[in-house]
Design a protein around this motif. Sequence first.
Motif, PDB file in Angstrom:
ATOM      1  N   GLN A   1      62.884  73.724  16.683  1.00  0.00           N
ATOM      2  CA  GLN A   1      64.306  73.557  16.686  1.00  0.00           C
ATOM      3  C   GLN A   1      64.621  72.215  16.053  1.00  0.00           C
ATOM      4  O   GLN A   1      64.126  71.207  16.289  1.00  0.00           O
ATOM      5  CB  GLN A   1      65.110  73.610  18.148  1.00  0.00           C
ATOM      6  CG  GLN A   1      66.515  73.606  17.902  1.00  0.00           C
ATOM      7  CD  GLN A   1      67.082  74.037  19.206  1.00  0.00           C
ATOM      8  OE1 GLN A   1      66.534  74.621  19.981  1.00  0.00           O
ATOM      9  NE2 GLN A   1      68.224  73.451  19.401  1.00  0.00           N
ATOM     10  N   PRO A   2      65.226  72.339  14.917  1.00  0.00           N
ATOM     11  CA  PRO A   2      65.757  71.013  13.972  1.00  0.00           C
ATOM     12  C   PRO A   2      66.603  70.223  14.941  1.00  0.00           C
ATOM     13  O   PRO A   2      67.206  70.517  15.723  1.00  0.00           O
ATOM     14  CB  PRO A   2      66.410  71.546  12.693  1.00  0.00           C
ATOM     15  CG  PRO A   2      66.788  72.949  13.104  1.00  0.00           C
ATOM     16  CD  PRO A   2      65.968  73.474  14.051  1.00  0.00           C
ATOM     17  N   SER A   3      66.718  68.708  14.575  1.00  0.00           N
ATOM     18  CA  SER A   3      67.375  67.725  15.424  1.00  0.00           C
ATOM     19  C   SER A   3      68.895  68.240  15.359  1.00  0.00           C
ATOM     20  O   SER A   3      69.821  68.176  16.352  1.00  0.00           O
ATOM     21  CB  SER A   3      67.097  66.460  14.826  1.00  0.00           C
ATOM     22  OG  SER A   3      67.361  66.394  13.514  1.00  0.00           O
ATOM     23  N   GLU A   4      69.612  68.634  14.258  1.00  0.00           N
ATOM     24  CA  GLU A   4      70.944  69.135  14.023  1.00  0.00           C
ATOM     25  C   GLU A   4      71.390  69.992  15.020  1.00  0.00           C
ATOM     26  O   GLU A   4      72.443  70.190  15.175  1.00  0.00           O
ATOM     27  CB  GLU A   4      71.292  69.124  12.575  1.00  0.00           C
ATOM     28  CG  GLU A   4      70.584  70.434  12.128  1.00  0.00           C
ATOM     29  CD  GLU A   4      69.462  69.996  11.321  1.00  0.00           C
ATOM     30  OE1 GLU A   4      69.005  71.188  10.609  1.00  0.00           O
ATOM     31  OE2 GLU A   4      68.804  69.182  11.520  1.00  0.00           O
ATOM     32  N   LEU A   5      70.316  70.616  15.769  1.00  0.00           N
ATOM     33  CA  LEU A   5      70.778  71.652  16.496  1.00  0.00           C
ATOM     34  C   LEU A   5      70.445  71.439  18.195  1.00  0.00           C
ATOM     35  O   LEU A   5      70.233  72.259  18.918  1.00  0.00           O
ATOM     36  CB  LEU A   5      69.977  73.272  16.224  1.00  0.00           C
ATOM     37  CG  LEU A   5      70.461  73.730  14.799  1.00  0.00           C
ATOM     38  CD1 LEU A   5      69.335  75.023  14.457  1.00  0.00           C
ATOM     39  CD2 LEU A   5      71.960  73.910  14.638  1.00  0.00           C
TER      40      LEU A   5
ATOM     41  N   ARG B   1      71.670  70.044  20.260  1.00  0.00           N
ATOM     42  CA  ARG B   1      72.904  70.079  21.475  1.00  0.00           C
ATOM     43  C   ARG B   1      72.902  71.508  21.766  1.00  0.00           C
ATOM     44  O   ARG B   1      73.544  71.614  22.807  1.00  0.00           O
ATOM     45  CB  ARG B   1      74.104  69.339  20.897  1.00  0.00           C
ATOM     46  CG  ARG B   1      74.797  70.023  20.026  1.00  0.00           C
ATOM     47  CD  ARG B   1      75.946  69.236  19.266  1.00  0.00           C
ATOM     48  NE  ARG B   1      76.534  69.850  18.235  1.00  0.00           N
ATOM     49  CZ  ARG B   1      77.702  70.656  18.420  1.00  0.00           C
ATOM     50  NH1 ARG B   1      78.224  71.088  19.563  1.00  0.00           N
ATOM     51  NH2 ARG B   1      78.295  70.924  17.334  1.00  0.00           N
TER      52      ARG B   1
ATOM     53  N   ALA C   1      75.227  77.102  11.364  1.00  0.00           N
ATOM     54  CA  ALA C   1      73.890  76.798  11.755  1.00  0.00           C
ATOM     55  C   ALA C   1      73.035  77.711  11.569  1.00  0.00           C
ATOM     56  O   ALA C   1      71.619  77.341  11.451  1.00  0.00           O
ATOM     57  CB  ALA C   1      73.798  76.198  13.203  1.00  0.00           C
TER      58      ALA C   1
ATOM     59  N   SER D   1      69.978  77.162   9.229  1.00  0.00           N
ATOM     60  CA  SER D   1      69.167  76.138   9.802  1.00  0.00           C
ATOM     61  C   SER D   1      68.206  76.829  10.989  1.00  0.00           C
ATOM     62  O   SER D   1      66.990  76.596  10.945  1.00  0.00           O
ATOM     63  CB  SER D   1      69.572  75.058  10.635  1.00  0.00           C
ATOM     64  OG  SER D   1      70.507  74.324   9.626  1.00  0.00           O
TER      65      SER D   1
END
Length: 504
Positions: free
Chosen positions: A359-363, A365, A326, A329
């Motif tokens: 912060q992008p959506s894939e990060l 959590r 990540a 990203s």
Amino acid sequence: LPSLTESSLDGRRAVQWLLGVILVVAPLFRSGKPALAVLALELLAVCVLVLVLWQPGRRLVSGWEALGLALLLALPVLYLVPLPPGVAEWLPGRQPYLAAQSLVEGATAQPIARLSLFPLETESALLLLLIPAGVFLGTRALDADRTVQLVLVLLGIGAAQALLGLLQYGASEGSPALFGMSLAGVPRAQGTYTNPDHLSGLLEMLLPIALALLFFSFGRKRREERRGWRDRVVFLSSVRGHAAVVYGAVALLLLVGLIFARSRAGIALSMVGILLATGLFARRIGGDNVYGPTGTVLALAAGVGLAIGLVPVLDRFSVDQAVADARWSIYSATLSGIGAFSPIGSGPGTYPDVFPAFQPSELGRWFINHAHNDYLEWLFEGGLLAAALMALLLGLYARQWRKVWTRGAWSRSRFVQAGAGIGMLLLLLHSLVDFNLHIPANITYFAFLAGVFFADPESEAEPVKHRRRRTPNLEGAETSPPPSAQARPGTPPPDQIRNPFLDE
């Protein structure tokens, strides 16, 4: 004058002891990250600053170094200065925050506007800078012998951390060797650090210093002694030979600790450190290359062979963390934040509070508290001011190498100084993919190595003992009697006497 000299000596001794305590305490409590640990380090650093600045008339740093240190401390102060009304509305990236503040229920008055979006975090960042400032100036206040003594203490700390990491590698979850920390499902050496990558940062800083002392001690003999190969092999049984063996063992332990920390960056940078150290010190073994060209070739071959031997270790023994995939990203989102707040930035220490807006959506959590790239994080927080400060400090680092790199024999302190410079370079490279320079323990050690590296090389050079030349007694040459000779009654004038002691 005598009382002033004694006071200065006592002050240096107190500074040395305080620095020793700081070096020992810094990593003990989870690499100094808990609030109480940071507070203890800050108070100790303030004590060092008081002792150092209490002694007037001593110039510890050059003009450019003083400028860099002053700007480093002044940067967060600038972001805490109150702004005139309405100025904050014109600053880039502030509009959403000002709008949110105006919607807060019960807000009777607008808060004081500053350059920093979160002034409390910037104040914490300013207080944290007291640690490297105190350690750097305290180290510069010491002489070469006291500095080398602290370097030996630091090598002992690194060896202890590496040994603890080896014990942790075979430990199970809940083992006392972990000090309450979790293995995160993968056995790795981490010492008293919460992250194995940060233990790697410590060990990679110390590895070049251990190699520097090894190269200096190996084969070190007095100038008047013979230097045959048989004598050099017998040297290993001497006290200095034992010191070389100890330094070699420490270097090996640090390298094994780096391997078992299983950090890709740590293992790769250890290879770089070995190559740089052998390339720099192979021509100066023992201080003035007591083994000649043959020793230089053998040392270079050993260093290159060891670095090549670590390549399969890098492929098979290191691990990829979940966040490693990540990182790109995080970098991309951080660059977006840099553009949004350019050219001023969000304020020192505010990255964890501001980054969630980018912060992008894939990060989603994860909570991203650092950019995993110290340089991008500093640009995010400080904008062009941080960029200019980084350029100045890196320029001072490159400029210092011109002073350290000299021809001729090197003293032990010069070897240590060069090893500290290589260790700093390795951590600066590691900061491209991690946040070691945001960890209190590693900030402390980096500042100490900076104090060692930026010392004046000429003031630490060992005096060279020149042998008295044997002057032949030529017939007819004018000579003078030794000072102890006295004229006796009835003896010829001194210029007519041949002195038989001139050849001694």
